[in-house]
Design a protein around this motif. Structure first.
Motif, PDB file in Angstrom:
ATOM      1  N   ARG A 195     -25.557  22.838  22.346  1.00 20.93           N
ATOM      2  CA  ARG A 195     -25.479  21.648  21.477  1.00 20.93           C
ATOM      3  C   ARG A 195     -24.198  20.859  21.754  1.00 20.93           C
ATOM      4  NH1 ARG A 195     -27.953  25.176  17.482  1.00 20.93           N
ATOM      5  NH2 ARG A 195     -25.936  25.583  16.507  1.00 20.93           N
ATOM      6  N   GLU A 247     -22.543  20.753  24.574  1.00 22.10           N
ATOM      7  CA  GLU A 247     -22.726  20.100  25.881  1.00 22.10           C
ATOM      8  C   GLU A 247     -23.514  18.802  25.712  1.00 22.10           C
ATOM      9  OE1 GLU A 247     -22.522  20.072  30.160  1.00 22.10           O
ATOM     10  OE2 GLU A 247     -22.252  22.012  29.188  1.00 22.10           O
ATOM     11  N   SER A 248     -24.563  18.841  24.889  1.00 23.51           N
ATOM     12  CA  SER A 248     -25.376  17.636  24.675  1.00 23.51           C
ATOM     13  C   SER A 248     -24.593  16.554  23.932  1.00 23.51           C
ATOM     14  CB  SER A 248     -26.664  17.979  23.926  1.00 23.51           C
ATOM     15  OG  SER A 248     -26.403  18.265  22.565  1.00 23.51           O
TER      16      SER A 248
END
Length: 194
Positions: free
Chosen positions: A82, A84-85
């Motif tokens: 999450r 990273e996103s």
């Protein structure tokens, strides 16, 4: 024309029997819901990434994901995905910590931790220290605005997952997350050095 229908039927996207399609979609949806996401730990970063950071001794810290509780690892990997996103890739700085290393850090005077051996969830495989990565480099200092934003995002995601974030403690540890609850209540034995 018959060969086109055969190809479409075999592709799994077109059903010649329309009564059969909803049943398969429902079964696939149920199976996808029941099957947990298969996240795997990222490959280890080269040791050179950890040398010369503002955190002494980091190059020798344990980053072996297999030394951590599997359920805890699954939660952490979901959090990392999450983050990273959201534009904040994170790296594991330390997971399991031996009792000797725990005492050495507590005695170092560097204000890394107040916890002595077996007072930290690191010895039970239930805690990690992490830091954001930018352009392939660790950004550990929360004095860097982008890093502080990343640590705040880590805290949000960890708490959303039911974990405890060290950024809420008196001795702020922005990159630390751990399983919630007291060590005794978790009924875990400490990891064994190996």
């Amino acid at each position: 024309m018959a060969s086109v229908a055969s190809v479409l039927a075999l592709s799994g996207h077109i059903f010649l029997d329309p009564l059969h399609a909803p049943q398969l979609d429902r079964q696939q949806h149920i199976q996808a819901t029941l099957t947990p996401e298969a996240l795997v730990p990222p490959p280890p970063l080269p040791p050179s990434v950890f040398i010369g950071t503002e955190r002494p001794g980091l190059e020798s810290a344990n980053r072996d994901w297999s030394r951590l509780d599997p359920e805890f690892v699954a939660a952490v990997l979901k959090i990392f995905a999450r983050l990273e996103s959201r534009g904040y890739p994170f790296a594991l700085l330390e997971g399991y910590r031996s009792p000797e290393r725990q005492d050495a850090l507590a005695d170092s005077g560097a204000l890394v931790t107040n916890a002595r051996a077996f007072q930290s969830k690191h010895q039970y495989g239930l805690a990690i220290d992490a830091a954001p990565l930018r352009n392939g480099r660790l950004v550990i200092s929360e004095k860097e605005p982008w890093a502080m934003d990343a640590y705040l995002a880590l805290g949000e995601e960890a708490e959303r997952a039911g974990l405890t974030w060290g950024g809420r403690w008196k001795l702020k540890d922005y990159g630390h997350i751990e399983a919630a609850g007291a060590i005794r209540s978790r009924n875990r034995r400490p990891s064994v050095s190996g």
